[in-house]
Write a protein that holds these residues in place. Structure first.
Motif, PDB file in Angstrom:
ATOM      1  N   ARG A  45       3.796  -1.312  -7.588  1.00 46.58           N
ATOM      2  CA  ARG A  45       3.049  -0.207  -7.004  1.00 46.58           C
ATOM      3  C   ARG A  45       3.532   0.089  -5.586  1.00 46.58           C
ATOM      4  N   LYS A  54       0.043   9.269   0.737  1.00 41.41           N
ATOM      5  CA  LYS A  54      -1.102   8.445   1.078  1.00 41.41           C
ATOM      6  C   LYS A  54      -2.315   9.281   1.478  1.00 41.41           C
ATOM      7  N   HIS A  67      -8.475  -3.258  -2.327  1.00 44.72           N
ATOM      8  CA  HIS A  67      -9.276  -2.183  -1.742  1.00 44.72           C
ATOM      9  C   HIS A  67     -10.769  -2.487  -1.835  1.00 44.72           C
ATOM     10  N   GLN A 127      -5.338  -6.601   4.034  1.00 42.29           N
ATOM     11  CA  GLN A 127      -5.685  -6.958   2.650  1.00 42.29           C
ATOM     12  C   GLN A 127      -4.455  -7.286   1.810  1.00 42.29           C
ATOM     13  N   CYS A 141       0.860  -1.182   0.000  1.00 48.39           N
ATOM     14  CA  CYS A 141       0.000   0.000   0.000  1.00 48.39           C
ATOM     15  C   CYS A 141       0.894   1.229   0.000  1.00 48.39           C
ATOM     16  N   GLU A 162      -2.385  -5.562  -3.568  1.00 53.98           N
ATOM     17  CA  GLU A 162      -1.405  -5.166  -2.555  1.00 53.98           C
ATOM     18  C   GLU A 162      -0.669  -6.385  -2.021  1.00 53.98           C
ATOM     19  N   ASP A 199      -3.096  -0.902   5.484  1.00 60.57           N
ATOM     20  CA  ASP A 199      -3.747  -1.965   4.707  1.00 60.57           C
ATOM     21  C   ASP A 199      -3.103  -3.354   4.817  1.00 60.57           C
TER      22      ASP A 199
HETATM   23 MN    MN Z   1      -3.966   0.579   0.234  1.00 62.60          MN
END
Ligand code: MN
Ligand code: PEP
Length: 336
Positions: A126, A131, A272, A312, A102, A298, A309
């Motif tokens: 990524r 953020k 997400h 996830q 993230c 992610e 995050d």
């Molecule tokens: Mn994220």
């Protein structure tokens, strides 16, 4: 409206049309497809309609576009758009996987994640240096230092870098370090930001606003295209509904709906959309099945330590095993 030219198209005919359009204060957007050359017309409808384009021998047809978005519509470019980013391609022939944490937390974390992404077969990396956090007290990202770390990860792995830009004033700096500029869900209707990224020559990954309709999303893409940047990648990342079992609700039907309305590639972000690591792989498969052009997921070297995050984020191991399965399926569907 779109002006379709007769084949074979001569450069001087294109220039003639452009000159006429400028004469009535309209803009011409030329699209040279494999089979057809189209000129998209953006301008005062009344004035443009007065020009008898059909009377020119090199004009095949004049097609009105009824949709409020023009440049990103299927009518403007009937063939799907293919976007090349360094060694990666995003379009109908491929199933592109973007992976990474993230947020950028340290150089060690970013390099570890980028190596794992590369090793498992991701095409792009990524990580967020800026953020958008719900709480002003939460980690806001490392900013410029984070951008430099991402650039180092690209140097080492060769993977092009996708990162979010939050502020129109940062666009130039982010574009200097990144290969793809991400506009996040919270900024989908930040029109100043859309204009600014539209003036760069970097592809833009435009996430769907969590409460936006597909039409609003395509209008946001139109803002970017209108500034001259046609390299737009749409990303469905879940919308807000009454459901609380998942962080958002993945609108999987948005993929074929958008493909019918627009020539732009569409990715799916199951991380997400759900907020749950266990749902990432099944939804990546769903994305592949409905014809998405790829996914963004992610992945963190140690999700339990993630500043953002973690719940996830896939581990490098679970990412690798997911990739094996997904690439096998993609190959089976001719999208390898
Ligand atoms: Mn994220
Ligand atoms: C992200 O991709 O890190 C992100 C913040 O996504 P979204 O804008 O979809 O919430």
């Amino acid at each position: 409206m779109v002006i379709v030219l007769k084949e074979p198209v001569r450069q001087e005919d294109i220039e003639r049309i452009v000159e006429i359009l400028h004469g009535v204060g309209a803009e011409a957007h030329i699209s040279r497809g494999e089979y057809k050359t189209l000129i998209g017309v953006i301008g005062d409808r009344e004035k443009v309609m007065q020009v008898p384009f059909e009377a020119y021998p090199f004009v095949e047809a004049v097609v009105p576009i009824m949709k409020p978005y023009k440049l990103v519509s299927r009518e403007f470019a009937p063939e799907p758009t293919d976007i090349e980013v360094g060694s990666a391609a995003i379009g109908p022939e491929t199933f592109t996987v973007i992976a990474g944490p993230c947020s950028v937390e340290s150089e060690e974390q970013v390099l570890e994640a980028a190596r794992a992404a590369r090793k498992a077969g991701a095409s792009l990396f990524r990580g967020g240096a800026y953020k958008p956090r719900t709480s002003p007290y939460a980690f806001q990202g490392l900013g410029l230092e984070g951008l430099r770390m991402l650039a180092r990860a690209r140097e080492e792995t060769g993977l092009p870098v996708v990162t979010e830009v939050l502020d129109p004033r940062d666009v130039e700096q982010v574009a200097q370090h990144a290969d793809v500029l991400q506009v996040g869900t919270r900024n989908m209707q930040n029109f100043l930001l859309l204009r600014e990224v539209g003036s760069t020559n970097k592809p833009v990954l435009l996430k769907r606003g969590m409460s936006s309709t597909i039409e609003e999303w395509l209008m946001a893409a139109e803002y970017i295209a209108k500034e001259g940047n046609r390299d737009i990648i749409l990303c469905e990342r879940g919308i807000r509904t009454f459901e609380t079992a998942t962080r958002n609700t993945l609108d999987i039907s948005a993929v074929p709906v958008v493909h019918a309305l627009s020539h732009l590639p569409v990715l799916v972000d199951p991380s997400h959309a759900t907020g749950r690591r266990d749902l990432v792989e099944p939804l990546v498969k769903a994305a592949l099945a409905v014809g998405a052009d790829g996914v963004m997921v992610e992945m963190h070297p140690r999700p339990r330590e993630a500043l953002c995050d973690g719940a996830q984020s896939l581990t490098p191991e679970s990412f690798r095993s997911m990739m094996e399965e997904v690439m096998r399926l993609a190959g089976f569907l001719g999208r390898g």
